[in-house]
Motif scaffolding. Structure first.
Motif, PDB file in Angstrom:
ATOM      1  N   UNK A  23       0.850  -1.191   0.000  1.00  0.00           N
ATOM      2  CA  UNK A  23       0.000   0.000   0.000  1.00  0.00           C
ATOM      3  C   UNK A  23       0.884   1.238   0.000  1.00  0.00           C
ATOM      4  N   UNK A  24       0.286   2.400   0.216  1.00  0.00           N
ATOM      5  CA  UNK A  24       1.096   3.619   0.276  1.00  0.00           C
ATOM      6  C   UNK A  24       1.939   3.654   1.544  1.00  0.00           C
ATOM      7  N   UNK A  25       1.524   2.909   2.575  1.00  0.00           N
ATOM      8  CA  UNK A  25       2.298   2.834   3.813  1.00  0.00           C
ATOM      9  C   UNK A  25       2.273   1.395   4.308  1.00  0.00           C
ATOM     10  N   UNK A  26       3.345   0.664   4.068  1.00  0.00           N
ATOM     11  CA  UNK A  26       3.421  -0.755   4.425  1.00  0.00           C
ATOM     12  C   UNK A  26       4.430  -0.930   5.550  1.00  0.00           C
ATOM     13  N   UNK A  27       4.035  -1.636   6.618  1.00  0.00           N
ATOM     14  CA  UNK A  27       4.867  -1.788   7.815  1.00  0.00           C
ATOM     15  C   UNK A  27       5.246  -3.253   7.982  1.00  0.00           C
ATOM     16  N   UNK A  28       6.527  -3.529   8.169  1.00  0.00           N
ATOM     17  CA  UNK A  28       7.002  -4.888   8.413  1.00  0.00           C
ATOM     18  C   UNK A  28       7.320  -5.028   9.899  1.00  0.00           C
ATOM     19  N   UNK A  29       6.623  -5.923  10.588  1.00  0.00           N
ATOM     20  CA  UNK A  29       6.818  -6.098  12.023  1.00  0.00           C
ATOM     21  C   UNK A  29       7.220  -7.538  12.307  1.00  0.00           C
ATOM     22  N   UNK A  30       7.891  -7.751  13.422  1.00  0.00           N
ATOM     23  CA  UNK A  30       8.301  -9.091  13.803  1.00  0.00           C
ATOM     24  C   UNK A  30       9.441  -9.052  14.788  1.00  0.00           C
ATOM     25  N   UNK A  31       9.727 -10.186  15.443  1.00  0.00           N
ATOM     26  CA  UNK A  31      10.836 -10.250  16.403  1.00  0.00           C
ATOM     27  C   UNK A  31      12.176 -10.036  15.711  1.00  0.00           C
ATOM     28  N   UNK A  32      13.221  -9.888  16.545  1.00  0.00           N
ATOM     29  CA  UNK A  32      14.567  -9.745  15.993  1.00  0.00           C
ATOM     30  C   UNK A  32      14.992 -11.021  15.269  1.00  0.00           C
ATOM     31  N   UNK A  33      15.843 -10.845  14.268  1.00  0.00           N
ATOM     32  CA  UNK A  33      16.460 -11.960  13.546  1.00  0.00           C
ATOM     33  C   UNK A  33      15.448 -12.884  12.866  1.00  0.00           C
ATOM     34  N   UNK A  34      14.321 -12.312  12.434  1.00  0.00           N
ATOM     35  CA  UNK A  34      13.313 -13.116  11.744  1.00  0.00           C
ATOM     36  C   UNK A  34      13.231 -12.775  10.256  1.00  0.00           C
ATOM     37  N   UNK A  35      13.972 -11.762   9.809  1.00  0.00           N
ATOM     38  CA  UNK A  35      14.039 -11.494   8.376  1.00  0.00           C
ATOM     39  C   UNK A  35      13.429 -10.192   7.902  1.00  0.00           C
ATOM     40  N   UNK A  36      13.010  -9.293   8.825  1.00  0.00           N
ATOM     41  CA  UNK A  36      12.383  -8.025   8.396  1.00  0.00           C
ATOM     42  C   UNK A  36      13.321  -7.196   7.520  1.00  0.00           C
ATOM     43  N   UNK A  37      14.541  -6.997   8.014  1.00  0.00           N
ATOM     44  CA  UNK A  37      15.492  -6.164   7.279  1.00  0.00           C
ATOM     45  C   UNK A  37      15.832  -6.783   5.927  1.00  0.00           C
ATOM     46  N   UNK A  38      15.994  -8.105   5.906  1.00  0.00           N
ATOM     47  CA  UNK A  38      16.314  -8.778   4.649  1.00  0.00           C
ATOM     48  C   UNK A  38      15.160  -8.669   3.659  1.00  0.00           C
ATOM     49  N   UNK A  39      13.935  -8.728   4.157  1.00  0.00           N
ATOM     50  CA  UNK A  39      12.777  -8.601   3.273  1.00  0.00           C
ATOM     51  C   UNK A  39      12.714  -7.194   2.681  1.00  0.00           C
ATOM     52  N   UNK A  40      12.920  -6.181   3.528  1.00  0.00           N
ATOM     53  CA  UNK A  40      12.908  -4.802   3.050  1.00  0.00           C
ATOM     54  C   UNK A  40      14.057  -4.568   2.061  1.00  0.00           C
ATOM     55  N   UNK A  41      15.220  -5.117   2.395  1.00  0.00           N
ATOM     56  CA  UNK A  41      16.378  -4.978   1.517  1.00  0.00           C
ATOM     57  C   UNK A  41      16.125  -5.673   0.172  1.00  0.00           C
ATOM     58  N   UNK A  42      15.474  -6.847   0.201  1.00  0.00           N
ATOM     59  CA  UNK A  42      15.220  -7.583  -1.040  1.00  0.00           C
ATOM     60  C   UNK A  42      14.308  -6.792  -1.972  1.00  0.00           C
ATOM     61  N   UNK A  43      13.385  -6.025  -1.399  1.00  0.00           N
ATOM     62  CA  UNK A  43      12.501  -5.201  -2.223  1.00  0.00           C
ATOM     63  C   UNK A  43      13.313  -4.125  -2.933  1.00  0.00           C
ATOM     64  N   UNK A  44      14.237  -3.530  -2.199  1.00  0.00           N
ATOM     65  CA  UNK A  44      15.131  -2.526  -2.784  1.00  0.00           C
ATOM     66  C   UNK A  44      15.971  -3.146  -3.904  1.00  0.00           C
ATOM     67  N   UNK A  45      16.542  -4.334  -3.634  1.00  0.00           N
ATOM     68  CA  UNK A  45      17.398  -5.007  -4.616  1.00  0.00           C
ATOM     69  C   UNK A  45      16.594  -5.385  -5.857  1.00  0.00           C
ATOM     70  N   UNK A  46      15.381  -5.946  -5.663  1.00  0.00           N
ATOM     71  CA  UNK A  46      14.552  -6.346  -6.786  1.00  0.00           C
ATOM     72  C   UNK A  46      14.222  -5.178  -7.706  1.00  0.00           C
ATOM     73  N   UNK A  47      13.886  -4.043  -7.117  1.00  0.00           N
ATOM     74  CA  UNK A  47      13.547  -2.872  -7.923  1.00  0.00           C
ATOM     75  C   UNK A  47      14.777  -2.324  -8.647  1.00  0.00           C
ATOM     76  N   UNK A  48      15.923  -2.336  -7.965  1.00  0.00           N
ATOM     77  CA  UNK A  48      17.162  -1.904  -8.610  1.00  0.00           C
ATOM     78  C   UNK A  48      17.489  -2.812  -9.813  1.00  0.00           C
ATOM     79  N   UNK A  49      17.320  -4.109  -9.651  1.00  0.00           N
ATOM     80  CA  UNK A  49      17.605  -5.043 -10.743  1.00  0.00           C
ATOM     81  C   UNK A  49      16.655  -4.805 -11.919  1.00  0.00           C
TER      82      UNK A  49
END
Length: 394
Positions: A23-49
């Motif tokens: 959506x226009x404002x999407x929030x990723x929540x979850x405990x530490x070391x469960x993959x939030x940062x990697x998921x957000x980073x993968x979105x950045x990488x996918x769009x760059x590719x």
């Protein structure tokens, strides 16, 4: 144009995700070391590719005849980004990204003009990248898929011209802020290269640059005041004559009642300053493109009052841009649209079904607000209350 859906498989700790609606404002929540940062980073990488399709195709063609075992690229590195636990089992394994863009009627006309192909209101792109392979295809039935397969460069150009994604990491240091100021200076000072005075008299560089540096300091002050109302001004001091494009030796100072170099401020102020400067830089560099702002833990190091202010700013920004961020703070949860909160757990992601699910994921408890006690005792009336107070006091 907006990013409508996204999914990724085999990226760092993320083995596979379901298709995520954005959506226009999407929030990723979850405990530490469960993959939030990697998921957000993968979105950045996918769009760059998706934007760099042509360059990456050429790079992979060269690598097929190269003795290099692993692909190294500023956006994606196989040895770093393909799940480590799968690398021995799948030495030619691929990371897969799926992005679906929502196009306006004008976007569709521009797309047809650029590529000679028509498209529906959605543009779905699938990217697979491995140690020596790169696949870029359009998940659309019919002959259009074959036509577009030969026009990766034009499609990448189309995406680049309409969307600018910027990634802001959780760790925001004084060095980040200085780097952003350096970037702003370089961009604005580039226009001076044809100035005869600039070419002929290096000893006048400081005087020529001063208005630009002052302008950046003034603009930065305006942005920072939105984040930190107590800030009176930002000051950028140069360190003497420098080469044309090397911006070293300056000092960034913040005046919030006490003019102090930024590295001597607290972590909270440094984080806010860096966040504000990054946003300012992105706003100036997007050049009319839609902005997708991906932020890791915007609440990092901040007092709750400042987090509330950040929340207001993020809501305001989402009116014009697409905002995606990870958080551990219940303040930053999207309460207006529950499904816009993405639960990340066990290195997988799914949309939240209710607020209770978000609360449990964040570990929020009723007494965390300091108004509810750890233990609550219900009594029949005032007599019991007086009796218990007297007994419990002992």
């Amino acid at each position: 144009m907006k990013l409508k859906k996204f999914s990724v498989s085999r990226y760092r700790s993320i083995i596979e995700t379901r298709e995520i609606d954005l959506s226009t404002s999407t929030v990723f929540v979850g405990p530490n070391n469960e993959g939030k940062s990697n998921l957000l980073r993968s979105l950045f990488v996918g769009l760059r590719l998706a934007q760099e399709a042509d360059a990456l195709s050429s790079e992979r063609r060269m690598l097929r005849s190269s003795p290099v075992d692993a692909t190294e690229h500023s956006t994606y590195m196989w040895q770093r980004d393909f799940p480590i636990k799968l690398q021995n089992k799948y030495p030619k394994g691929q990371t897969s990204f799926y992005l679906e863009f929502e196009l306006s009627s004008q976007d569709r006309k521009d797309f047809q003009s650029l590529t000679g192909s028509t498209t529906s209101p959605s543009l779905p792109i699938e990217i697979k990248i491995g140690p020596r392979s790169f696949e870029y295809r359009f998940k659309k039935p019919g002959p259009v898929n074959k036509v577009l397969a030969t026009q990766k460069r034009k499609v990448g150009q189309f995406v680049s011209e309409r969307i600018n994604i910027q990634y802001i990491p959780a760790i925001r240091t004084a060095d980040n802020a200085r780097e952003i100021v350096q970037s702003l200076l370089s961009i604005k000072l580039r226009g001076l290269i044809r100035d005869p005075q600039y070419q002929q008299a290096l000893n006048l560089i400081e005087e020529i640059e001063r208005p630009i540096v002052s302008s950046i300091a003034s603009d930065t002050t305006d942005v920072l005041k939105r984040f930190i109302p107590s800030i009176e001004r930002v000051q950028i001091d140069s360190g003497g004559p420098r080469s044309r494009f090397s911006r070293v030796g300056y000092e960034l100072s913040i005046d919030d009642g006490n003019l102090t170099p930024i590295q001597h401020k607290g972590d909270g102020i440094i984080s806010l300053v860096s966040l504000a400067l990054m946003y300012s830089n992105f706003e100036q560099s997007r050049q009319g493109r839609g902005l997708v702002l991906a932020i890791e833990e915007p609440e990092s190091h901040l007092h709750p009052d400042a987090i509330h202010e950040i929340n207001n700013i993020l809501k305001s920004l989402s009116q014009q841009h697409q905002i995606l961020y990870t958080t551990h703070s219940p303040i930053l949860v999207n309460k207006d649209s529950i499904k816009s909160n993405i639960i990340v757990k066990d290195n997988s992601a799914s949309q939240a079904k209710n607020l209770k699910q978000v609360r449990e994921c964040l570990g929020v408890r009723s007494f965390d607000n300091l108004e509810s006690a750890d233990l609550i005792i219900y009594v029949e009336g005032e007599g019991d209350e007086a009796f218990l107070r007297d007994v419990l006091s002992h």
